[in-house]
Design an enzyme around this catalytic site. Structure first.
Site, PDB file in Angstrom:
ATOM      1  CG  HIS A  32     -35.320  33.467  44.845  1.00 32.32           C
ATOM      2  ND1 HIS A  32     -34.811  33.617  46.102  1.00 32.32           N
ATOM      3  CD2 HIS A  32     -36.654  33.270  45.005  1.00 32.32           C
ATOM      4  CE1 HIS A  32     -35.787  33.514  46.999  1.00 32.32           C
ATOM      5  NE2 HIS A  32     -36.921  33.305  46.348  1.00 32.32           N
ATOM      6  CD  GLU A  33     -39.449  33.577  42.328  1.00 31.94           C
ATOM      7  OE1 GLU A  33     -40.240  32.625  42.458  1.00 31.94           O
ATOM      8  OE2 GLU A  33     -39.253  34.417  43.232  1.00 31.94           O
TER       9      GLU A  33
ATOM     10  CG  HIS B 227     -39.329  29.009  44.722  1.00 31.31           C
ATOM     11  ND1 HIS B 227     -39.301  28.526  45.999  1.00 31.31           N
ATOM     12  CD2 HIS B 227     -39.111  30.351  44.830  1.00 31.31           C
ATOM     13  CE1 HIS B 227     -39.073  29.513  46.848  1.00 31.31           C
ATOM     14  NE2 HIS B 227     -38.951  30.638  46.158  1.00 31.31           N
TER      15      HIS B 227
END
Length: 814
Positions: free
Chosen positions: A155-156, A159
């Site tokens: 998920h990170e 980003h």
């Protein structure tokens, strides 16, 4: 709580991306991913083991989520110097805490142990770093809150690497699709769940709709069911067992008022990812990838060699004197205690002036300053200087890995190609300082190739750029308590018997090893110096160590910790001619346990040319505690030598976004901000504002054909000025829940068109009222210009008046 400081100073040179990632993508595998552990984190083997497990899980999940395109191949974990050495630890070379893609550090105060990614750029732009805490990595009970660590890392990573944003929203957790039709902000919309409100005693009830917002009451939660059929999306809730994909064009939720829609013009996360450079250079792989290869790299003491140009060109424009002044500051204060330092000078040949010496005290520092060059003659051969630095390292060390070269040169006519080819196998970091407008463009390439920093200093005498450049070459260990902090950097041309005056503020977080360095450009007559501390104690010429030969400096080091408060200075030019007088003040943290207030600066690129402006970012913080309300000035020096000062405002116009993965952390103070700012010198000539009921009509591709608003009466202001524009639509659907989208772009006098802004949304909510007495609604558009486009918010009010009573329609703004 946040900290407020009002007169922080930052001198910004052309410093190119001081935190350059070392990550490479090769055949779908990410190589040289760096994870840096902060030196303040206590030694704990469980941290390392947890990282290894997280990476193994994340690599497999990333491979699945990216449709078999990407995985983690090699990762380097940087062990801090404060941890004990072990046989399995290799010597760190170019990887450090400062350039880590993932950091393990103390919590960011707003998020506690919640992981997040710091994103400075816009949609599709790489982030700065991912932040995990040691407690997140070692406390297994947090897995029940945040989900598995491997999934969170993916998920990170989305980003960080691809510049996508969250598909949930803490600020707008729900949105209306009509009367009593409310949905949770999510992607995809097919994720099912229930809306509950927690009451006392651990009980729950159904959420209630507030009549004035037509949304669920504050405190209402959307709780997804554990069993789902939807596979998307990772950027909404990667912890759901069914979720293994990013939202794509087929299932993207255009209605959701989340950051992904706002920042990426309503593109799905997979559309952004598939438009990345990574995607363009990859293809679906066959068999599942092997587990990541993990290297443990131990931080070592700093080993630095100054490589200083002493060719004939350095004898012009007072260059040699300025070199000595700047290098002297580096040796006396900037280089950290315990470091090893050597000195090389070069012209047509390289000359070793001082072998590696370890700095224990001021004795070693003073001794090294005596080896700085005093004459300038001969041709310039940069590679001879670099080769001499290699010899300095090899005289003392068996390996050059992680050694640093600080190369300062005018660089006229020197061929760097031999240096570029030879250094590829050396694992040495080269920081370059280009002195003057004719320095080789290959200097930047040399620094970039080796993981070093790039600086540029002009020949202008009323510039402190060279000293500031040396001030920017600090350790990458992450230990701010050992690093030099610049409090003042000022240079002005002063007329005969006139004064350079000002105030330097020393706050309570700093004051140790405080040093005042005064320099003057041409006179052999020492300026008259007066320095007054907060307790009215005066320091005069007799208190400074003055060198009035070709160096022309006066140095005062305050013993112990300097007193907190305002230090005022007055420096008079006693020479009969005008001359440049400069003042530089440096210090260190007052305590090893209390982080100092620091300013970190970045620029997006080294060129400012349409349509790619230079964006300036500044982060003012005390450790991970943001400082808000600071007055920050950025000084940018161009090749013309004329400095430009820009005031930076912490309005968040450019968008430093911290992206936690869920759930909500309960904080009472939400006024935190990292103080990111952006400015360019170009001015807008006019605005173009468009509206539509469909946000896709306002994207870059469709903007020209969207409905235009009449903006001829709206006169553009300077960047940062807030403007209000009222628009009265002739035809506006008066249905409850009507959605209206707006976007804007700026056009300058040469008809250069800026990028389309973010797309703002207004929701019209109506109360029952007599239709015959209503008046048409109007729209108020508040515009704040930044970087050749407008970033704006919109408020929509439908005002309906009656003779005896008044009722207002309410608007929910996203």
């Amino acid at each position: 709580m946040e900290r407020k400081w009002w007169d922080l100073f930052v001198a910004l040179l052309l410093l190119l991306d001081v935190k350059g990632s070392l990550v490479k993508l090769h055949n779908g595998g990410y190589e040289d991913v760096v994870i840096g552990i902060h030196p303040k984190i206590a030694e704990n083997a469980k941290i390392i083991n947890s990282i290894k497990d997280m990476l193994k899980e994340a690599s497999s999940y990333l491979f699945l989520a990216s449709q078999r395109r990407f995985y983690f191949r090699t990762v380097k974990i940087v062990i801090p110097l404060t941890w004990a050495s072990k046989p399995e630890y290799k010597r760190a070379s170019r990887e450090s805490y400062a350039n880590a893609d993932i950091i393990v550090a103390e919590p960011f105060v707003k998020y506690g142990d919640e992981p997040y990614t710091s994103q400075y750029g816009g949609c599709g732009k790489k982030g700065r770093y991912i932040h995990f805490t040691s407690n997140f990595l070692t406390n297994d009970s947090l897995v029940n809150i945040y989900g598995s660590r491997g999934r969170i890392l993916v998920h990170e990573w989305a980003h960080l690497r691809w510049g996508v944003f969250e598909e949930y929203s803490y600020d707008a957790p729900f949105y209306s699709t009509g009367i009593n039709k409310i949905e949770a902000t999510r992607c995809s919309a097919s994720i099912t769940g229930q809306y509950i409100f927690a009451t006392t005693g651990g009980r729950t009830r159904k959420c209630r709709i507030e009549s004035h917002t037509e949304l669920y009451e504050p405190g209402c939660l959307f709780i997804p069911y554990k069993k789902q059929t939807s596979l998307a999306s990772i950027m909404f809730m990667q912890s759901l067992s069914s979720v293994s994909q990013f939202c794509d064009k087929s299932n993207h939720n255009l209605m959701a008022p989340n950051m992904q829609n706002k920042m990426c013009s309503y593109k799905s996360t997979w559309e952004v990812i598939s438009g990345s450079a990574d995607f363009a250079s990859s293809r679906p792989l066959g068999a599942p990838p092997p587990d990541p290869i993990i290297h443990l790299m131990k931080t070592q003491e700093r080993i630095v060699c100054l490589v200083l140009d002493a060719s004939a060109q350095m004898g012009k424009d007072n260059r040699l004197s300025r070199l000595i002044q700047a290098a002297k500051l580096f040796l006396l204060h900037i280089i950290e205690k315990g470091s090893w330092v050597g000195i090389v000078t070069f012209n047509s040949k390289g000359n070793i002036q001082a072998g590696l010496q370890r700095i224990f005290s001021d004795i070693e520092r003073e001794g090294l300053t005596s080896h700085l060059p005093t004459t300038a003659a001969g041709d310039c051969n940069i590679c001879e200087g670099v080769n001499a630095a290699f010899q300095v390292f090899s005289q003392k060390l068996t390996s050059t890995e992680g050694c640093e070269i600080v190369l300062l040169t005018n660089g006229e006519g020197s061929d760097l190609s031999p240096c570029l080819s030879k250094n590829q196998s050396q694992e040495i970091i080269i920081h370059t300082i280009a002195f003057g407008s004719k320095a080789s463009n290959e200097l930047e390439k040399l620094a970039d190739m080796t993981g070093g920093k790039t600086f540029y200093a002009t020949d202008s005498l009323d510039s402190n750029g060279l000293i500031d450049a040396f001030g920017g070459i600090s350790s990458g260990s992450g230990d701010a308590s050992q690093q030099s902090i610049q409090l003042e950097s000022k240079a002005e041309k002063i007329a005969y018997m006139k004064w350079l005056q000002g105030v330097v503020t020393i706050d309570k977080t700093v004051g140790k090893d405080t040093l005042f360095l005064i320099a003057w450009s041409s006179s052999t007559s020492t300026p008259e110096i007066s320095l007054t501390d907060p307790k009215e104690k005066k320091y005069l010429n007799k208190d400074f160590r003055i060198e009035n030969s070709n160096i022309r400096t006066a140095v005062l080091k305050i013993s112990g910790t300097a007193k907190t408060g305002n230090w005022s200075y007055s420096i008079k030019n006693t020479d009969s001619a005008d001359q440049v007088i400069s003042l530089t003040v440096t210090t260190r943290a007052a305590s090893a346990t209390v982080p100092p207030v620091t300013v970190k600066t970045y620029i997006s690129n080294s060129n400012n040319s349409f349509p790619n402006p230079m964006i300036i970012y500044a982060v003012v913080s005390q450790g991970f505690l943001p400082v808000i309300g600071a007055k920050v000035m950025a000084t940018v020096e161009s090749t013309s030598g004329k400095p430009v000062e820009l005031a930076l405002y912490d309005e968040g116009a450019g968008g430093i976004v911290l992206n936690p993965p869920r759930p909500v952390i309960n904080v009472t103070d939400t006024s935190f901000g990292l103080g990111n700012f952006d400015r360019i010198s170009s001015a807008a000539d006019r605005y173009e504002i468009k509206m539509s009921g469909n946000p896709l009509d306002l994207t870059e591709a469709n903007f020209a054909s969207a409905t235009s608003l009449e903006t001829s009466a709206l006169i553009p202001e300077f960047s940062g000025v807030k403007q209000t524009f009222r628009y009265k639509p002739d035809e506006l659907a008066k249905e409850n829940g009507t959605l209206i989208y707006f976007a804007i772009r700026a056009i300058d006098a040469s008809d250069n068109v800026g990028e389309v802004s973010n797309i703002a949304r207004a929701t019209l909510l109506l109360r029952a009222e007599p239709p015959s007495t209503s008046t048409p609604p109007f729209i108020v558009i508040i515009i704040c210009i930044a970087v050749m486009c407008a970033v704006f918010g919109i408020a929509l009010y439908a005002l309906h008046k009656w003779k005896e009573s008044r009722s207002e329609s309410m608007v929910s703004m996203d």
